[in-house]
Design an enzyme around this catalytic site. Structure first.
Site, short mmCIF file in Angstrom:
data_model
loop_
_atom_site.label_atom_id
_atom_site.label_comp_id
_atom_site.label_asym_id
_atom_site.label_seq_id
_atom_site.Cartn_x
_atom_site.Cartn_y
_atom_site.Cartn_z
N LYS A 160 0.83 -1.20 0.00
CA LYS A 160 0.00 0.00 0.00
C LYS A 160 0.87 1.26 0.00
O LYS A 160 1.97 1.27 0.54
CB LYS A 160 -0.95 0.01 1.19
CG LYS A 160 -0.32 -0.15 2.57
CD LYS A 160 -1.42 -0.30 3.62
CE LYS A 160 -0.87 -0.59 4.99
NZ LYS A 160 -1.94 -0.77 6.01
N ARG A 233 -10.18 -5.38 0.99
CA ARG A 233 -10.22 -4.16 1.80
C ARG A 233 -11.52 -4.06 2.58
O ARG A 233 -12.60 -4.26 2.03
CB ARG A 233 -10.09 -2.92 0.91
CG ARG A 233 -8.82 -2.91 0.07
CD ARG A 233 -8.84 -1.81 -0.96
NE ARG A 233 -9.92 -1.97 -1.93
CZ ARG A 233 -10.25 -1.09 -2.86
NH1 ARG A 233 -9.59 0.05 -2.93
NH2 ARG A 233 -11.23 -1.33 -3.69
N ASN A 283 -4.54 6.37 12.91
CA ASN A 283 -5.16 7.48 12.19
C ASN A 283 -5.27 8.69 13.11
O ASN A 283 -5.87 8.61 14.18
CB ASN A 283 -6.54 7.07 11.69
CG ASN A 283 -6.45 5.96 10.65
OD1 ASN A 283 -6.36 6.22 9.47
ND2 ASN A 283 -6.47 4.72 11.11
#
Length: 315
Positions: A160, A233, A283
């Site tokens: 990724k 995903r 995140n």
């Protein structure tokens, strides 16, 4: 309080699932004043303070025309009680420049959440490197040969880009190595761009769990984003199905370890991505899943967030 949200254009919000909207709704219910701007609206000039061309808004309760502009004004960021940086990735050069302007606003006395310096120091893919105890076998490289060697060792891998979001640019290569060279060349731009490679985790079938941590304290429910239709995903943006569930024992362990460390650095809101018992991302830019967790469990994530924000501002 006066709250300035630095975010994407308001008309692009999907209010039925947007976490920034959930924050705004909870803040408005408490009588707080809502202001909004985009990163390009922020300016600084010698002799003055960091300013932003902003809009003061009210919420209408309508799903589509969800806000009303009350006034437009150029405001100094120090005139706000809190500035919330909620711009979605990509974490590109312009995002980085915005964090520098927000750091200058902090020097002038503004309170910014998440802290701009911490945003710069915790790129969402690479922040996991600090916590190797919790992560799967992982490689960060721009070398195609290193990618090939990693695949030879682990057989089933995920590749990724470091600047993607929502599952963009993620590839799986199984033990047959089909298209490994082409994928590695494309993602690294022939060895010119760094990527991340991780061992494939079969537990993705049970979901890529988003664990929210607010001011160091984990929300007791995660949103497991379960891949659909043969997808690898789980991201909601890639069609994953979101299922809220209580944190597992390993989820609690990871969140309780990382939460206080990250909160002490000024990361008041963090979204940990966990597959099985392995941490895959941290995140920090605009963690989401507030509404899905609240709707499915009744645990009010936005209420907890605004409680924490009020406490931080008054501290």
């Amino acid at each position: 309080m006066k709250l300035l949200f630095v975010a994407d254009p308001l008309h692009t919000f999907k209010t039925y699932k947007d976490s920034t909207f959930a924050m705004m709704r909870e803040a408005a219910s408490r009588g707080h004043e809502l202001w909004a701007c985009e990163p390009q609206d922020i300016v600084w000039q010698r002799g003055g303070q960091v300013q932003a061309q902003s809009r003061r808004i009210s919420l209408t309760g309508d799903e589509h025309d969800w806000f009303e502009e009350l006034e437009a004004a150029e405001i100094t960021l120090t005139s706000m009680d809190a500035v919330l940086m909620r711009k979605d990735p990509p974490f590109d050069a312009e995002y980085l420049y915005t964090t520098h302007l927000l750091t200058q606003a902090e020097r002038e006395g503004a309170k910014v959440f998440n802290k701009p310096q911490a945003l710069r120091e915790h790129p969402e893919k690479l922040a996991i490197l600090e916590f190797p105890l919790y992560i799967a076998p992982t490689l960060v490289t721009r070398s195609i040969e290193a990618v090939r060697a990693f695949h030879a060792t682990h057989q089933d891998i995920i590749l990724k880009p470091l600047d993607g979001m929502g599952g963009m640019g993620i590839f799986r290569v199984k033990d047959d190595g089909l298209n490994l060279g082409s994928i590695a060349e494309t993602l690294t731009k022939d060895g010119q761009q760094t990527i991340m490679v991780q061992k494939f985790l079969p537990a993705i079938a049970q979901g890529d769990k988003r664990v929210l941590v607010i001011d160091g304290e984990p929300v007791p429910y995660a949103l497991a984003r379960i891949p659909q239709g043969g997808e690898v995903r789980g991201n909601l943006a890639a069609g994953g199905k979101g299922v809220a569930q209580p944190l597992s024992e390993s989820d609690w362990a990871i969140a309780r370890h990382l939460g206080p460390i990250l909160a002490a650095r000024g990361l008041m809101l963090v979204g940990l991505d966990i597959i099985g018992e392995q941490l895959t991302e941290i995140n920090v830019t605009s963690p989401t899943c507030f509404q899905e967790i609240t709707q499915q469990t009744g645990w009010d994530v936005a209420k907890r967030f605004i409680d924490a924000l009020e406490a931080r501002v008054q501290a």
